[in-house]
Design a protein around this motif. Structure first.
Motif, PDB file in Angstrom:
ATOM      1  N   GLN A   1       0.830  -1.202   0.000  1.00 50.08           N
ATOM      2  CA  GLN A   1       0.000   0.000   0.000  1.00 50.08           C
ATOM      3  C   GLN A   1       0.868   1.257   0.000  1.00 50.08           C
ATOM      4  OE1 GLN A   1      -2.516  -0.464   3.422  1.00 50.08           O
ATOM      5  NE2 GLN A   1      -3.970  -1.783   2.351  1.00 50.08           N
TER       6      GLN A   1
ATOM      7  N   ARG B   1      -1.364   9.805   2.801  1.00 54.15           N
ATOM      8  CA  ARG B   1      -1.530   8.355   2.909  1.00 54.15           C
ATOM      9  C   ARG B   1      -0.181   7.670   3.124  1.00 54.15           C
ATOM     10  NH1 ARG B   1      -4.731   4.309   2.730  1.00 54.15           N
ATOM     11  NH2 ARG B   1      -4.416   2.451   1.453  1.00 54.15           N
TER      12      ARG B   1
ATOM     13  N   LEU C   1       0.604   5.254   6.277  1.00 57.08           N
ATOM     14  CA  LEU C   1       1.062   3.878   6.097  1.00 57.08           C
ATOM     15  C   LEU C   1       2.411   3.643   6.766  1.00 57.08           C
ATOM     16  CD1 LEU C   1      -0.058   3.386   2.412  1.00 57.08           C
ATOM     17  CD2 LEU C   1      -0.889   2.099   4.382  1.00 57.08           C
TER      18      LEU C   1
ATOM     19  N   ILE D   1     -12.636   4.024   8.647  1.00 55.33           N
ATOM     20  CA  ILE D   1     -12.063   2.963   7.816  1.00 55.33           C
ATOM     21  C   ILE D   1     -13.222   2.134   7.264  1.00 55.33           C
ATOM     22  CG2 ILE D   1     -10.633   0.884   7.772  1.00 55.33           C
ATOM     23  CD1 ILE D   1      -9.020   2.030  10.070  1.00 55.33           C
TER      24      ILE D   1
ATOM     25  N   SER E   1     -12.776   2.188  -4.037  1.00 54.60           N
ATOM     26  CA  SER E   1     -11.902   2.945  -3.144  1.00 54.60           C
ATOM     27  C   SER E   1     -11.999   4.439  -3.406  1.00 54.60           C
ATOM     28  CB  SER E   1     -10.449   2.469  -3.301  1.00 54.60           C
ATOM     29  OG  SER E   1     -10.013   2.631  -4.641  1.00 54.60           O
TER      30      SER E   1
ATOM     31  N   TYR F   1     -12.859   7.191  -0.527  1.00 53.07           N
ATOM     32  CA  TYR F   1     -12.044   8.345  -0.161  1.00 53.07           C
ATOM     33  C   TYR F   1     -12.796   9.651  -0.417  1.00 53.07           C
ATOM     34  CZ  TYR F   1      -8.226   4.981   0.072  1.00 53.07           C
ATOM     35  OH  TYR F   1      -7.427   3.920   0.388  1.00 53.07           O
TER      36      TYR F   1
ATOM     37  N   ASP G   1      -9.273   5.127   4.945  1.00 56.92           N
ATOM     38  CA  ASP G   1      -8.734   3.869   4.435  1.00 56.92           C
ATOM     39  C   ASP G   1      -9.892   2.999   3.947  1.00 56.92           C
ATOM     40  OD1 ASP G   1      -6.837   1.990   3.750  1.00 56.92           O
ATOM     41  OD2 ASP G   1      -5.782   2.161   5.667  1.00 56.92           O
TER      42      ASP G   1
ATOM     43  N   LYS H   1      -3.532  -0.421  12.050  1.00 56.88           N
ATOM     44  CA  LYS H   1      -4.188   0.801  11.591  1.00 56.88           C
ATOM     45  C   LYS H   1      -4.993   1.427  12.718  1.00 56.88           C
ATOM     46  CE  LYS H   1      -4.548  -0.906   6.804  1.00 56.88           C
ATOM     47  NZ  LYS H   1      -3.913   0.164   6.055  1.00 56.88           N
TER      48      LYS H   1
END
Length: 358
Positions: free
Chosen positions: A109, A203, A207, A308, A320, A324, A330, A344
């Motif tokens: 990711q 992001r 991550l 999430i 996705s 977002y 996420d 996370k």
């Protein structure tokens, strides 16, 4: 590569059970491995490893296999058979779950987000140069037009001569107007690229924090000192999913608030103001995850609570991107890796405690 390879020697019970179920489905097609791989545009060796249990296939590969079996038989695969294979798949994923597996997921990711950031940065530089060039050309044309206008005023008596001497005035005006429109377009494209880069950088940062959490072999590095731990809100209309999430997140030693609908989630957010993160299913009756997320983000009191999305719909770009756009931080596909999910959640708990300790 035409025939099935024997099952792997060192398979755990969950992987062996899943492989045997997939082999039974595949053998009902009466096709060679190579021919089936060609049909689905897959590598024959990869398909063979899926079927002998040495490699866990993506759920989409299994879903395609159900479709092919139904087409071959002329009847749909039963719901019971699909649920059985889904259960075996979930067990195989859990058995394969480890900090190393979670690191691989998060690192991939991170690589994807870094790729978007670099691509957006390069595009932004190109658009910036083009925008500067067009702006300078407009300024030059404005100067030339102003000079021509001044000449026309000062030499009004020679207007006809000036018109003949400068027949390209109308052409210059058209070129200037066309450049102005191009500047507007480039400016909009530049702003879009900058926004995309900012989102990708954010992001990447998130991550990296999640990777740190997994590598340190704890949920997250939390601020020292006695503090009230924030809650976690889990939203899913399926009781079995709520039980599974409770089991996965129980090791974080935080209070879990579980609800079964979007409306109950909004009520829970009114009753409590100390949620570190919300984990929400997308597919729910009456009010789905996207609509619930939109309501949460419209409220000043809850707009900053990270969300999430956890869903079985897949991680395609259209899903996705919609997640977002709705305001989620996420988007995770089921079945998920428990180590990655705990990392996370723990990172957002750490961020919550950092903010409220100031």
């Amino acid at each position: 590569m035409g025939e099935l390879r024997p099952l792997g020697d060192d398979l755990n019970d969950a992987s062996r059970a899943l492989a045997e179920a997939l082999r039974e489905l595949f053998e009902s097609l009466h096709l060679s491995v190579r021919r089936y791989a060609a049909r689905r545009r897959l590598d024959p060796g990869t398909v063979s490893r899926y079927l002998n249990g040495t490699r866990l296939p993506p759920w989409q590969v299994i879903s395609d296999l159900f479709t092919d079996v139904a087409e071959h038989r002329g009847t749909a695969v039963t719901t019971e058979a699909i649920e059985l294979v889904r259960s075996l798949y979930g067990s195989a994923v859990d058995a394969a779950s480890s900090p190393k597996h979670a690191l691989e997921i998060l690192e991939q990711q991170l690589a994807d987000a870094d790729h978007v950031s670099r691509r957006s940065s390069v595009r932004g530089d190109v658009l910036g140069d083009a925008l500067l060039d067009r702006t300078q050309r407009i300024a030059d044309l404005e100067t030339r037009l102003n000079q021509l206008e001044a000449d026309r005023i000062a030499e009004r008596k020679r207007a006809d001569e000036l018109t003949r001497a400068h027949p390209d005035v109308s052409g210059l005006i058209q070129e200037r107007n066309a450049l102005r429109m191009e500047v507007e377009r480039l400016g909009a494209a530049l702003r879009e690229a900058q926004a995309q880069r900012a989102a990708a950088e954010g992001r990447c940062d998130l991550l990296e924090r999640q990777l740190d959490a997994v590598e340190q072999a704890t949920a997250a590095v939390l601020p020292a000192g006695p503090q009230d731990m924030p809650k976690i809100l889990v939203v899913d209309d399926q009781p079995d999913n709520l039980l599974a999430m409770t089991a996965v997140l129980a090791t974080l030693e935080q209070e879990l608030v579980t609800v079964s609908s979007g409306r109950e989630a909004l009520k829970a957010l009114l009753d409590h103001d100390d949620f570190a993160v919300i984990i929400m299913d997308v597919q729910m009756p009456e009010m789905d995850g996207y609509e619930t997320c939109a309501h949460i983000k419209r409220r000043p009191r809850t707009r900053d609570v990270p969300i999430i999305f956890l869903t079985a719909m897949g991680t395609g770009s259209e899903h996705s991107a919609r997640g977002y756009a709705a305001g989620a931080v996420d988007y995770i596909s089921k079945p998920f890796d428990p180590w990655a999910l705990r990392a996370k959640v723990a990172v957002f708990t750490s961020i919550y405690l950092e903010r409220h300790s100031q």
